[in-house]
Design an enzyme around this catalytic site. Sequence first.
Site, PDB file in Angstrom:
ATOM      1  N   GLU A  56       0.851  -1.186   0.000  1.00 30.27           N
ATOM      2  CA  GLU A  56       0.000   0.000   0.000  1.00 30.27           C
ATOM      3  C   GLU A  56       0.887   1.236   0.000  1.00 30.27           C
ATOM      4  OE1 GLU A  56      -3.129   0.549  -0.568  1.00 30.27           O
ATOM      5  OE2 GLU A  56      -3.105  -1.584  -1.029  1.00 30.27           O
ATOM      6  N   SER A  57       0.821   2.018  -1.057  1.00 27.82           N
ATOM      7  CA  SER A  57       1.736   3.155  -1.179  1.00 27.82           C
ATOM      8  C   SER A  57       1.550   4.133  -0.029  1.00 27.82           C
ATOM      9  CB  SER A  57       1.554   3.850  -2.522  1.00 27.82           C
ATOM     10  OG  SER A  57       0.225   4.275  -2.685  1.00 27.82           O
ATOM     11  N   CYS A  87       4.622  -1.545  -8.762  1.00 33.71           N
ATOM     12  CA  CYS A  87       3.298  -1.143  -8.275  1.00 33.71           C
ATOM     13  C   CYS A  87       3.401   0.074  -7.351  1.00 33.71           C
ATOM     14  CB  CYS A  87       2.601  -2.318  -7.599  1.00 33.71           C
ATOM     15  SG  CYS A  87       0.833  -2.053  -7.364  1.00 33.71           S
ATOM     16  N   ARG A 117      -2.674   6.597  -9.672  1.00 45.16           N
ATOM     17  CA  ARG A 117      -2.783   5.619  -8.602  1.00 45.16           C
ATOM     18  C   ARG A 117      -4.123   4.901  -8.737  1.00 45.16           C
ATOM     19  NH1 ARG A 117      -4.260   4.747  -3.558  1.00 45.16           N
ATOM     20  NH2 ARG A 117      -2.700   4.255  -1.980  1.00 45.16           N
ATOM     21  N   HIS A 214       3.322  -7.049 -10.916  1.00 44.57           N
ATOM     22  CA  HIS A 214       4.134  -7.659  -9.860  1.00 44.57           C
ATOM     23  C   HIS A 214       4.942  -8.859 -10.360  1.00 44.57           C
ATOM     24  CE1 HIS A 214       2.323  -5.355  -6.610  1.00 44.57           C
ATOM     25  NE2 HIS A 214       1.166  -5.520  -7.208  1.00 44.57           N
ATOM     26  N   GLU A 216       7.290 -10.137  -8.954  1.00 42.46           N
ATOM     27  CA  GLU A 216       7.670 -10.953  -7.794  1.00 42.46           C
ATOM     28  C   GLU A 216       6.608 -11.995  -7.455  1.00 42.46           C
ATOM     29  OE1 GLU A 216       6.568  -7.887  -7.683  1.00 42.46           O
ATOM     30  OE2 GLU A 216       5.538  -7.395  -5.802  1.00 42.46           O
TER      31      GLU A 216
END
Lengths: 261, 315
Positions: A56-57, A87, A117, A214, A216
């Site tokens: 969560e930014s 992200c 966003r 993502h 990852e």
Amino acid sequence: MEAGGAAHQRSVGVLSLQGSFNEHIAALRRLGVMGVEVRKAEHLEKIGSLIIPGGESTTMAKLAHYHNLFPALREFVKSGRPVWGTCAGLIFLADRAIGQKNGGQEFIGGLDCTVHRNFFGSQLQSFEIDLLVSKLAAKEGGPASFRGVFIRAPAIMEVGPDVEVLADYTVHVNDSTNAKIVTSLRGLEDKKSSSTQKVVVAARQGNLLVTAFHPELTKDTRWHSFFLKMSVENNEEHGLSISKEVASSEVKGPIFLPIFE
Amino acid sequence: MSGGDSSGVVALYGNGASIAETSKKSSTFSVKVGLAQMLRGGVIMDVVNVEQAVIAEEAGACAVMALERVPADIRSQGGVARMSDPGLIKEIKRAVTIPVMAKARIGHFVEAQILESIGVDYIDESEVLTVVDEDHHINKHKFRIPFVCGCRNLGEALRRIREGAAMIRTKGEAGTGNVVEAVRHVRSVMGDIRALSNMDDDEVFSFAKRIAAPYDLVMQTKQLGRLPVVQFAAGGVATPADAALMMQLGCDGVFVGSGIFKSGDPARRARAIVQAVTHFNDPAVLADVSSGLGEAMVGINLNDSKVERFANRSE
């Protein structure tokens, strides 16, 4: 171990405030590289490149702010050492952002682009898709597509002249809430002329790499190896090498989640 | 996962334009688990109105749980606890940019359908609300939206995952401010996984039978050495130290229910717990953030047999 001090000073850091930092460390481990968790400003001194993970930014920005990390992170970007944002990390690295929470947020910046966003909406609109990644495939081999997992993902609406686009995604303007955003952004009320809209989902500017999805969370480690090469090139300029994992069988690392396919 | 929601292999197509359209998939199990992975190392806070949601976001919560009453009030007021007013949830959704979760009653799949239609990010099928189906949980595979479910032990966790839960939390004892049950539950899950990891493959069959969990998931857990989904702690967390304790016991993140907004200085406590979860291994930071937080919520002693056990409401 034998590599000693210099190599250790150039290992790959992963910003571990919140989010998918474990997943990034797991992906690096699959490539034989040990990721170093970064939680405080002094941890940045020991690393040669940095990954800012998904998460969560807002939360990550708050935590960075509590421990006064932003000046050190901006310094890190300015020093020219490679940084990759996925992200939320992309939002951190973008020069301009829209769709913020009330009151705005403090970020790092460095990449000349405008990021939206939560462009792709909430969890119900999250998706995975095969992206065409010719430039990545040209450098890393493998198929011309990459499975992009988009979780409440941002998108890049505009890029500056120095930014190299590595992947984009075509949004159908009539199929979702994105319609309003795209048309209002472009100032187009006329629906025919803008039935589709391309947004950028992976880009590079100098030593900054960003992906809206993502890597990852997938088995495919080509983006990680692409970033490691950026790190190696940067290190070579300074006559250093990436530190490889120390005797991996003896190190009892964290246990990682499976990758669902 | 073998649940019928596998997204297949990465296919290679001739040219770019059509690749995207044919391969796009929403709501796969990996996308559902993916959001939970983005919440790792974070704190999810119970909020009952827009003001609290904004305080939670400001403090650095990675998500909020939109409720009408926090568990402590459900406990003291009694009565039937149900899904919150969708209007309230929508209001909270508009007020914050972080993910918004909401609770549905165990087995109440229509409440879940309603929550899905208003577009919350995650549903908590929760024992804190009154149970509507004593035998069946919601079939979570049928939903596009991801679910989180509570557990007291490994068997219960794996049964929920088999039903489609993409995230697991301990049940603990919500609304008590007493973390003893959450510790018991996370110890039980972790202890069982450690025992399972050392088991001979031949012993796994009867172990799966004993804990009443699907064999394939038991085997997967053995191979991984952890639950195959993200695991949070919940139920009774009231202080930064409680939160860090749950992290050190091996949880991926923490839910805080009544602990924040039933305390003296909610904004400050919320911020402290968020920092405690990130720096859970750093006692110096923990000491720093634990200082001067004001009064914690009043705890309930769980030795009192009159206290209702929410955790025992479902199996």
